[in-house]
Design an enzyme around this catalytic site. Structure first.
Site, PDB file in Angstrom:
ATOM      1  CG  ASN A 210      -0.206  -0.054   2.513  1.00 16.21           C
ATOM      2  OD1 ASN A 210       0.504   0.880   2.864  1.00 16.21           O
ATOM      3  ND2 ASN A 210      -0.336  -1.158   3.248  1.00 16.21           N
ATOM      4  CG  ASP A 279      -6.787  -4.962   6.789  1.00 17.69           C
ATOM      5  OD1 ASP A 279      -6.216  -4.882   7.900  1.00 17.69           O
ATOM      6  OD2 ASP A 279      -7.426  -4.020   6.287  1.00 17.69           O
ATOM      7  N   PRO A 305      -2.682 -11.585  10.756  1.00 17.70           N
ATOM      8  CG  PRO A 305      -0.697 -12.117  11.850  1.00 17.70           C
ATOM      9  CD  PRO A 305      -1.381 -12.194  10.514  1.00 17.70           C
ATOM     10  CG  ASP A 306      -5.260  -6.151  14.631  1.00 20.63           C
ATOM     11  OD1 ASP A 306      -4.350  -5.572  15.280  1.00 20.63           O
ATOM     12  OD2 ASP A 306      -6.225  -5.545  14.135  1.00 20.63           O
ATOM     13  CE  LYS A 337      -9.764   1.420  13.011  1.00 25.06           C
ATOM     14  NZ  LYS A 337      -9.129   2.051  11.848  1.00 25.06           N
TER      15      LYS A 337
HETATM   16  O1  C5P Z   1      -8.206  -2.063  12.337  1.00 25.10           O
HETATM   17  P1  C5P Z   1      -7.300  -1.116  11.639  1.00 25.10           P
HETATM   18  O2  C5P Z   1      -6.395  -1.762  10.649  1.00 25.10           O
HETATM   19  O3  C5P Z   1      -7.972   0.074  11.031  1.00 25.10           O
HETATM   20  O4  C5P Z   1      -6.420  -0.545  12.857  1.00 25.10           O
HETATM   21  C1  C5P Z   1      -5.345   0.316  12.661  1.00 25.10           C
HETATM   22  C2  C5P Z   1      -4.368   0.137  13.774  1.00 25.10           C
HETATM   23  O5  C5P Z   1      -4.088  -1.244  13.991  1.00 25.10           O
HETATM   24  C3  C5P Z   1      -3.039   0.746  13.436  1.00 25.10           C
HETATM   25  O6  C5P Z   1      -2.488   1.184  14.647  1.00 25.10           O
HETATM   26  C4  C5P Z   1      -2.266  -0.409  12.824  1.00 25.10           C
HETATM   27  O7  C5P Z   1      -0.862  -0.241  12.934  1.00 25.10           O
HETATM   28  C5  C5P Z   1      -2.752  -1.598  13.639  1.00 25.10           C
HETATM   29  N1  C5P Z   1      -2.811  -2.861  12.882  1.00 25.10           N
HETATM   30  C6  C5P Z   1      -1.973  -3.927  13.209  1.00 25.10           C
HETATM   31  N2  C5P Z   1      -2.062  -5.111  12.533  1.00 25.10           N
HETATM   32  C7  C5P Z   1      -2.956  -5.285  11.543  1.00 25.10           C
HETATM   33  C8  C5P Z   1      -3.813  -4.225  11.195  1.00 25.10           C
HETATM   34  C9  C5P Z   1      -3.721  -3.029  11.888  1.00 25.10           C
HETATM   35  O8  C5P Z   1      -1.113  -3.771  14.108  1.00 25.10           O
HETATM   36  N3  C5P Z   1      -3.016  -6.436  10.911  1.00 25.10           N
END
Ligand code: C5P
Length: 396
Positions: A210, A279, A305-306, A337
């Site tokens: 991105n 994502d 993974p988040d 969030k």
């Molecule tokens: O849920 P979203 O992607 O919008 O959330 C953004 C926040 O979550 C940012 O701080 C981003 O660095 C973190 N994030 C993460 N891992 C992911 C997706 C987002 O650490 N896979």
């Protein structure tokens, strides 16, 4: 940028070949808003003339203890009375020895002895002069006396030898001076941060990524270092210079980023997720370059993974900060969030305001509610985020 606006600096230039870099330093300090007054020693004047420094600083240059231009003939007192700091760059082994022993046999050393402002010293000398026990003792004594040493750096020297003793580059010194004036709100804190985009491989030469520039994370890392923190920057592929004093761990994919973060996080006080983590990633990455066949090609994506949510869910998590760049409904999405990922703090901004430009406008969300920050240059916004974060951290 005007991060040194309103600051008066006395710049002492002594007789080392790095004196030629002091000319560029004057230009950079001036560009950052500082009012620079150059004091040249006899040795310094052998390398670069006063004319150069006068032209670049826009101020008279001082060389002589007995200079009659100062009304009361007390240049050695008056020059530093309203100064915010004296910076000596380059500082020879000789001037360091003089400062250590309180010698005052020229204008610069007399100014240093009579000063009531901080003294910053950027050593520059041959590696053996720097390693000499006398210089080692002097450097230690100066530090014990409250003098701040910037560098020296290592590398190739004017004499052809390689080692420690090079003056820091003008850009690094300018950064160090800006950092010196910042309150140390994060002293003793260890911060892990993610930065930039991730790159999710499709085959050995292609991938999904991105347009994250990494500028916000790198700017925030710089502000954290300047506030006294130890910073580990787990960064996806961006071509930005590492902020001075931060340690970069370079990664490509979200899985690599997760791995590096989980390795770095134990023992840290704060985790800040600034990266634009993909994502999804291709479910499989081809071992060899996929050949063109003319037929349709489907790529199956699987969720990543988040990282932030995972760190926040650790048994003893660091203080976690998330970022939310939204194109609409900022409050709803950012606060949502924060709650969903169980974060004590989220930095939100509307992307149409925040991308690319020199200014940024953000809203901070925490347990106490929303805190809009005024639109300001990005370094200032980064500092305001640091101040808010520092105030929320448990006392150390
Ligand atoms: O849920 P979203 O992607 O919008 O959330 C953004 C926040 O979550 C940012 O701080 C981003 O660095 C973190 N994030 C993460 N891992 C992911 C997706 C987002 O650490 N896979």
């Amino acid at each position: 940028m005007s991060e040194l606006k309103g600051r008066k600096l006395v710049l002492g230039v002594t007789g080392g070949v790095a004196a030629y870099k002091a000319a560029e330093l004057v230009r950079l300090l001036g560009k950052a808003g500082a009012d620079v007054h150059v004091v040249l020693t006899e040795g310094g004047a052998r390398f670069v003339t006063a004319v150069t420094f006068q032209a670049l600083s826009g101020n008279p240059v001082w060389t002589d203890l007995w200079d009659p231009r100062m009304g009361n003939n007390m240049a050695h007192i008056d020059l530093t009375r309203d100064a915010d700091a004296i910076l000596i760059a380059p500082a020879t082994a000789d001037v360091m020895a003089k400062l250590t022993h309180g010698l005052a046999d020229d204008l610069l050393t007399t100014l240093c002895l009579a000063r009531d402002c901080p003294l910053l010293v950027a050593p520059a000398m041959n590696r053996q002069m720097w390693e000499h026990p006398a210089t080692r003792r002097n450097a230690e004594q100066l530090a014990a006396d409250g003098v701040t040493l910037f560098g020296p750096g290592a590398g190739e020297q004017a004499c052809g030898e390689v080692g420690l003793g090079r003056m820091l580059e003008p850009e690094e010194l300018c950064e160090a001076v800006i950092g010196f004036f910042q309150p140390k709100l994060l002293a003793g804190r260890r911060i892990v941060m993610t930065a930039g985009p991730t790159f999710e491989p499709i085959d050995p030469v292609r991938g999904i990524t991105n347009s994250s520039s990494g500028k916000m994370a790198y700017g925030l890392a710089r502000a954290c270092v300047q506030a006294g923190a130890e910073v580990v920057l787990v960064s996806g592929p961006v071509a930005l210079p590492v902020p001075m004093g931060a340690r970069r761990v370079s990664v490509r994919s979200a899985l690599e980023m997760r791995e590096a973060v989980l390795t770095a996080v134990p023992g840290s006080d704060v985790f800040i997720g600034v990266a634009a983590v993909a994502d999804y990633r291709p479910a499989t990455s081809a071992e060899h370059k996929i050949k063109k066949s003319g037929a349709e090609l489907a790529i199956t994506l699987t969720p990543n993974p988040d990282i932030l949510a995972e760190v926040a869910a650790l048994p003893t998590p660091p203080f976690c900060v998330g970022f939310a760049a939204e194109s609409r409904n900022l409050d709803e999405y950012a606060e949502g969030k924060r709650k969903a990922k169980k974060l004590p703090m989220v930095v939100g901004n509307l992307v149409q305001d925040g991308l690319g430009g020199d200014d940024n406008q953000v809203v901070l969300f925490d347990e106490a509610g929303r805190h809009p920050l005024p639109k300001a240059p990005k370094p200032e916004v980064a500092r305001a985020i640091v101040a808010h974060l520092a105030a929320l951290l448990p006392k150390n």
